[in-house]
Design an enzyme around this catalytic site. Sequence first.
Site, PDB file in Angstrom:
ATOM      1  CE1 TYR A 126      41.252  51.768  38.227  1.00 32.34           C
ATOM      2  CE2 TYR A 126      43.309  50.687  38.979  1.00 32.34           C
ATOM      3  CZ  TYR A 126      42.540  50.457  37.929  1.00 32.34           C
ATOM      4  OH  TYR A 126      42.549  50.083  37.163  1.00 32.34           O
ATOM      5  CE1 TYR A 156      41.345  46.742  35.390  1.00 30.35           C
ATOM      6  CE2 TYR A 156      41.836  44.587  37.375  1.00 30.35           C
ATOM      7  CZ  TYR A 156      42.284  45.797  36.489  1.00 30.35           C
ATOM      8  OH  TYR A 156      43.492  45.883  37.309  1.00 30.35           O
ATOM      9  CG  ASP A 183      41.315  36.400  35.752  1.00 30.27           C
ATOM     10  OD1 ASP A 183      42.029  36.618  36.545  1.00 30.27           O
ATOM     11  OD2 ASP A 183      41.340  37.701  35.285  1.00 30.27           O
ATOM     12  CE  LYS A 242      42.331  41.708  42.647  1.00 31.28           C
ATOM     13  NZ  LYS A 242      41.565  42.064  41.447  1.00 31.28           N
TER      14      LYS A 242
END
Length: 455
Positions: free
Chosen positions: A16, A146, A252, A282
């Site tokens: 990114y 996302y 999610d 995460k």
Amino acid sequence: MSKLIEKDLKFVWHPYTQMKDCKKAPPILIEKARGIKLYDTNGNFYYDAISSWWCNIHGHNHPKIKKAIKKQLDSLEHVLFAGFTHKPAILLAEKLISIAPGNLTRVFFSDNGSTAVEVALKMSFQYWQNIGVNKKIKFVSLDNGYHGDTIGTMSVSGVDLFNKVFSPLFYSSFKAPSPYCYRCPINKDRMSCNIDCIGPLEKILKEKSTEIAAIILEPLVLCAGGMIIYPEEYLAKAASLAKRFNVHLIIDEVATGFGRTGKMFACEYVENLLPDFLCLSKGITAGYLPLGATLTTDKIYQAFYADYKEKKTFFHGHTFTANPLACATALASLEIFEEENVLERVRKILPFFHKTMEGFKDLPLVGDVRYLGLIAALELVKDKKTKQGFTFEEKVDFEIFRQGLKRNLLLRPLGGIVYFFLPLCIQRKELRDILGRAYSLIGSFSSLANLKRRR
Ligand SMILES: *Cc1c(COP(=O)(O)O)cnc(C)c1O
């Protein structure tokens, strides 16, 4: 510029990142981290206000986690997970099932968030094939949602800036408008609306449910899409639509899981929510090591449980599935949640956090302030009345990132949306310091002219 940075710019390609910008703003060489602070090689510190990309939970350098990793390393670093198993994975699966919402009974491990989502998508898809319902081959997802950067997860994501160029590769799926209250897709006001923005989702399901395998959603916060925090009622309604129209519900929680929203999982804000799949990554290892997990129900599991010759096996797996070091880390993290009463500590600090966030509304550029748990966002606009936002070309995010660093803040805005994604270990005085610095930072961007002059 240090020798190492020179080598970085010569050999490394960062995620990114427009590498051309690195000439002006080379990456910062981080040497160590303690608690919520990162330290560079010049002795500067930065508050890790975004939890190192949303994964850090208990702070950096936590003694208990380090100990767990070292202990595991002394016995087993890795072994394949087909035909073999190990204690950390078994105990972690048991633990995850015990804290998960709804009736999730099985854990399929992988190694990151995108794979956790891919597994859910593929399992949902194959479930319908396995039970002979061959037409359910599509997915429904939200604009601004996302779910990862792999091709499969991009197909159900809705962040055009990241994904549009790849769109010819996507499988076909349905997109519903997102419940983005500040920019309501149907121009209503949350004070008087009845979650009418769910209409298009309902319509898609009504007309196409025989073609749809699953709905995939981030619960309550569309994170990468701009930290869009949406009403619990929307999630509750979407979940009941999924049941009514016989499509799976994939939740999610890759970003929202493990206490970030003030509850262990964001979907706990809705009573009796019954996901068919829960995707985790995460924060699962408190941000120390890569690990993904996809939890599912016995009903789904049973549709794959058959004689080998029936070809109902889930033929999917990643080399580092259930890595023992990562699983041991995750177990240590969950123990810390209990030993340190983490969620209770977080709950105590939230009123101060949220009240201080409200204070940002005074600033001329701040159009919207939103928060849930330790996540908060400021949506910057040029004009509060028209809500005109900043354009991509204006690069406010890059500028705020750079100016933030000068104030010891690691902030990485998403376009004009400046957000905090704070570690759960944050203390009140650290929070006060971070928000004070951020307030003066955003204040200094008080006009666009001012912004231009800086460049
Ligand atoms: C970050 C994220 C992913 C992807 O996780 P990676 O580990 O970066 O592949 C998936 N879903 C959500 C909601 C995320 O925030």
